[in-house]
Design an enzyme around this catalytic site. Sequence first.
Site, PDB file in Angstrom:
ATOM      1  N   GLN A 102      -2.597   5.632  -8.844  1.00  0.00           N
ATOM      2  CA  GLN A 102      -1.871   6.843  -8.431  1.00  0.00           C
ATOM      3  C   GLN A 102      -1.681   7.822  -9.592  1.00  0.00           C
ATOM      4  OE1 GLN A 102       1.227   4.360  -6.157  1.00  0.00           O
ATOM      5  NE2 GLN A 102       1.087   6.224  -4.946  1.00  0.00           N
TER       6      GLN A 102
ATOM      7  N   HIS B 135      -3.357  -0.426  -2.670  1.00  0.00           N
ATOM      8  CA  HIS B 135      -3.808   0.671  -3.550  1.00  0.00           C
ATOM      9  C   HIS B 135      -4.879   0.188  -4.523  1.00  0.00           C
ATOM     10  CE1 HIS B 135      -1.379   4.240  -2.770  1.00  0.00           C
ATOM     11  NE2 HIS B 135      -0.238   3.569  -2.833  1.00  0.00           N
TER      12      HIS B 135
HETATM   13  O1  GNR Z   1       8.370   4.973  -2.901  1.00  0.00           O
HETATM   14  C1  GNR Z   1       7.768   4.337  -2.029  1.00  0.00           C
HETATM   15  N1  GNR Z   1       8.430   3.904  -0.931  1.00  0.00           N
HETATM   16  C2  GNR Z   1       7.896   2.994  -0.030  1.00  0.00           C
HETATM   17  C3  GNR Z   1       8.548   2.824   1.183  1.00  0.00           C
HETATM   18  C4  GNR Z   1       8.079   1.917   2.103  1.00  0.00           C
HETATM   19  C5  GNR Z   1       6.964   1.166   1.816  1.00  0.00           C
HETATM   20  C6  GNR Z   1       6.294   1.339   0.632  1.00  0.00           C
HETATM   21  C7  GNR Z   1       6.762   2.228  -0.296  1.00  0.00           C
HETATM   22  S1  GNR Z   1       5.933   2.421  -1.801  1.00  0.00           S
HETATM   23  C8  GNR Z   1       6.308   4.092  -2.163  1.00  0.00           C
HETATM   24  C9  GNR Z   1       5.755   4.476  -3.525  1.00  0.00           C
HETATM   25  C10 GNR Z   1       4.249   4.387  -3.499  1.00  0.00           C
HETATM   26  O2  GNR Z   1       3.536   5.214  -3.002  1.00  0.00           O
HETATM   27  N2  GNR Z   1       3.715   3.320  -4.012  1.00  0.00           N
HETATM   28  O3  GNR Z   1       2.377   3.140  -3.971  1.00  0.00           O
HETATM   29 NI    NI Z   2       1.678   4.257  -2.222  1.00  0.00          NI
END
Ligand code: GNR
Ligand code: NI
Length: 184
Positions: free
Chosen positions: A51, A140
């Site tokens: 990311q 990811h």
């Molecule tokens: O901040 C994040 N909140 C979230 C809420 C529910 C399930 C997964 C997440 S991960 C996300 C941050 C993110 O994009 N991580 O890859």
């Molecule tokens: Ni994510």
Amino acid sequence: MALRPIICIPDPLLRVHCEPVLKIDEEIRVLMDDMLETMYEAPGIGLAAIQIAIPKRVVVMDLAKADHPPEPRVFVNPEIIWSSPETRIYEEGCLSIPDYYEEVERPSRVCVRYLDREGLTQELEADGLLATCLQHEIDHLNGVLFIDHLSRLKRERVIKKYTKAAKLNEPIAPSGPRTRDRIR
Ligand code: GNR
Ligand code: NI
């Protein structure tokens, strides 16, 4: 420590298969610290290295509640070694798909093997938000996004909207997932 820009769909980097970390050296420790800083600032509860455009198998996370001390976690080369047959549905968001939230069904519990900050192998059995977030982050590392777990119609609608916005150079949202998921 440094903040690094978070990339968003339709950036093709979000679709690459990330490389395992062979050695936890100073460079990886700096990466972990920068990722934590970037995640807290976003704000988000988890972040995968891709990311911030680094194709390595590194994840950071903090699920501590806002009025509690921080609990930064790092997972290097995490692997799901067991998933429960039972599933749960949770509304997910992603810092790389700002301002979009949808319910995703995943195994409710997982066992994950990973290397910690010191390079020691650890195993963790997770449930609840930790299990959901670990699966979201490990996806990811394999170029998979939470929208890939939705119907084709929903997924294509989202990708189209963000592709159009990117072409017009319109930011979709200035901030990360809304406060409900935000813990700090
Ligand atoms: O901040 C994040 N909140 C979230 C809420 C529910 C399930 C997964 C997440 S991960 C996300 C941050 C993110 O994009 N991580 O890859
Ligand atoms: Ni994510």
